[in-house]
Write an enzyme that holds these catalytic residues in place. Structure first.
Site, PDB file in Angstrom:
ATOM      1  N   SER A  69      60.565  51.073  61.009  1.00  0.00           N
ATOM      2  CA  SER A  69      61.066  52.320  61.568  1.00  0.00           C
ATOM      3  C   SER A  69      62.262  52.099  62.494  1.00  0.00           C
ATOM      4  CB  SER A  69      59.918  53.042  62.286  1.00  0.00           C
ATOM      5  OG  SER A  69      60.239  54.367  62.596  1.00  0.00           O
ATOM      6  N   ASP A  93      74.884  46.327  58.744  1.00  0.00           N
ATOM      7  CA  ASP A  93      75.898  47.061  57.972  1.00  0.00           C
ATOM      8  C   ASP A  93      77.269  47.028  58.630  1.00  0.00           C
ATOM      9  OD1 ASP A  93      74.057  47.646  56.066  1.00  0.00           O
ATOM     10  OD2 ASP A  93      74.012  49.808  56.401  1.00  0.00           O
ATOM     11  N   LYS A 120      59.760  51.358  56.476  1.00  0.00           N
ATOM     12  CA  LYS A 120      59.247  52.662  56.903  1.00  0.00           C
ATOM     13  C   LYS A 120      60.449  53.514  57.306  1.00  0.00           C
ATOM     14  CE  LYS A 120      57.138  55.834  59.627  1.00  0.00           C
ATOM     15  NZ  LYS A 120      57.788  56.865  60.427  1.00  0.00           N
TER      16      LYS A 120
END
Length: 540
Positions: free
Chosen positions: A301, A312, A326
């Protein structure tokens, strides 16, 4: 992951008490639907009330009406995804307490060892520690009630209470023949989601975040400030075992690593307002240092949002094992009677467009099966800010795979039996007053063998094999040292010993050179393109 911003306010209980909870769940959805849809839903609700009335009146066994309603709501939740949940008042209260970063109590970290509730540590400056409760104490009575037949959770509940109230606790201690009574006044106890911030090597900082609560952003900022004042030039951020928490906290942490206005995460859902982009607010200057983020299968999460954004944007290397996966967003609704509803309303995506959520078609595989994922080359490919390919398809796949620490069954049994903890408490009495000079001698290590044989934890052959194994030996020696220091100086003082004996942390520090090169490439790419902001397109 709980999205506080989407929590509706002002839900009013309907007139019929029996239907209060079920209508409260349905009301926000009903108001947004057209008349035909609303009529179909009301028809189903009338059908439900007839069934409820029949079960309540005719059942051979008398069942409280709230139990019937709660059970039916849980059944409704089972038709949804694994993370949508109805929270009964006690569960909802515990969830809110865990997210607030504090509670009212005495400030003890306790566990159950050999069916006895034992103090692991007393929080520094908290009420219990100030009156003299210490590690190794066995809680025998709370307010005159013996803990012998109480569940562990019940003992914890009895220790908590309103601020300013008192609780009487009796403890058994190895050097005392009689129970020692303590009268403790409860106070606000802050729970640390950033328990560890250390300089592990010259210029290398280490920060561990255990969960994401309302206080995480402030705690992380304070930890970074302290480490930078002590010369930190590189950072290992440990998110292993961090199951997530609040979205706002994840954004606050990530804001330190990406530029103002750059994408951190975005959501997409079925409802019109479920899609949203979360950009770095720019409250903190972006850290210009090499970063390695540690993750494992327990990282989920909010942890995946932080790790995914750093990866990224090429602001650091991610190392460890593929994370849990999740990526479903729960909006938390406060219902009448202090209950709650965590309803999945959208999915999270990293800046490059990766869907964090793992497949949950089979709940057994989702929760129980071997956590190993598909081969990285079989997963959809996405690109980072500098054009590196990263894997998607559920969870965050690390840039560098680190082997999991595999301990022998004997070592696991030794730890589970509390042998390291018990020996730590005993040996702490003769330890010196300088934690940095405490070492585990061969004679101390031999005590592990003697205690394990005495308690018949495992067979003698299995024990000898474990004690001679390099990985197990490093773990046991490091664990015993940490328990000695924790018992003598408090749990927080034991963190350096725990970190130094962790082979994955050592491996992460060895990767900081590569992380520094990546950070430089990221800076050069940003200078050429202006920014990597708002990137959310998968690779072709």
């Amino acid at each position: 992951m709980y999205n506080q911003a989407m929590r509706p306010a002002g839900l009013r209980p309907p007139a019929l008490i029996l239907l209060a909870l079920i209508l409260a769940v349905a009301a926000p959805m009903v108001m947004a639907r057209v008349t035909a849809e609303e009529k179909r839903l009301m028809d189903r609700l009338r059908e439900y009330t007839e069934l409820l009335e029949a079960a309540s009146y005719w059942s051979v066994q008398e069942i409280p009406e709230d139990a019937l309603v709660y059970s039916s709501i849980r059944g409704m939740m089972s038709a949804l995804d694994p993370h949508s949940a109805f929270l009964e008042p006690k569960s909802y209260d515990r969830m809110r307490e865990s997210q607030s970063g504090s509670y009212f109590g005495v400030g003890l970290l306790v566990t159950q060892r050999n069916n006895r509730v034992t103090v692991v540590s007393a929080h520094e400056g908290a009420p219990a520690g100030r009156v003299g409760v210490r590690a190794g104490d066995i809680i025998s009575h709370v307010d005159g009630v013996s803990t012998e037949h109480l569940e562990y959770e019940e003992v914890v509940r009895r220790l908590k209470g309103p601020k300013g109230t008192t609780v009487e606790v009796n403890v058994m201690r190895a050097d005392s023949d009689e129970p020692i009574p303590f009268k403790i006044t409860r106070a606000a106890i802050e729970t640390n989601s950033v328990p560890t911030a250390l300089i592990t090597r010259p210029g290398v900082g280490y920060v561990r975040i255990t969960d994401f609560t309302e206080t995480t952003g402030r705690e992380f900022e304070e930890a970074l400030s302290d480490l930078r004042s002590r010369g930190m030039k590189k950072l290992v951020l440990d998110l292993r075992g961090n199951g997530g928490g609040l979205l706002d906290a994840a954004i606050s942490v990530t804001d330190h690593f990406v530029g103002s206005g750059e994408m951190i995460v975005y959501t997409r859902g079925r409802a019109r307002d479920a899609g949203k982009e979360y950009l770095a607010p720019g409250r903190h200057p972006s850290l210009d240092l090499a970063v390695v983020v540690l993750i494992d299968h327990g990282s989920a999460s909010a942890s995946e949002i932080v790790a995914g954004a750093i990866q990224d944007h090429d602001r650091g290397l991610v190392a460890g094992q593929t994370s849990w996966g999740k990526g479903l967003v729960q909006s938390v609704y406060t219902l009448p009677y202090e209950a709650g509803l965590a309803l999945t309303t959208s999915r999270y995506y990293t800046p490059s467009g990766r869907n964090i959520q793992r497949d949950y078609t089979s709940l057994f595989d989702y929760y129980v099966a071997n956590p190993e994922r598909e081969a990285v080359q079989d997963l959809p490919g996405y690109v980072t800010a500098t054009g590196r390919k990263v894997a998607g398809g559920g969870g965050i796949t690390p840039d560098v795979e680190l082997p999991r620490i595999t301990l022998s069954r004997a070592t696991q049994r030794i730890e589970a039996a509390g042998i390291l903890f018990d020996l730590g408490v005993e040996l702490a009495r003769k330890a010196g007053e300088d934690a940095s000079k405490i070492t585990v001698t061969d004679a101390m290590y031999e005590k592990i063998r003697a205690r394990a044989l005495e308690q018949s934890i495992v067979s003698p052959d299995a024990l000898e094999s474990a004690l001679a194994n390099e990985v197990d030996q490093q773990y046991l020696r490091g664990g015993l040292l940490a328990e000695i220091i924790a018992a003598k100086f408090g749990y927080r003082a034991s963190y350096p010993a725990r970190v130094s004996s962790d082979s994955q942390i050592s491996a992460a520090m060895d990767l900081l050179g590569e992380a520094e090169k990546l950070a430089q490439r990221s800076r050069e790419a940003a200078a050429l393109t202006g920014s990597s902001r708002n990137r959310k397109q998968p690779a072709g």
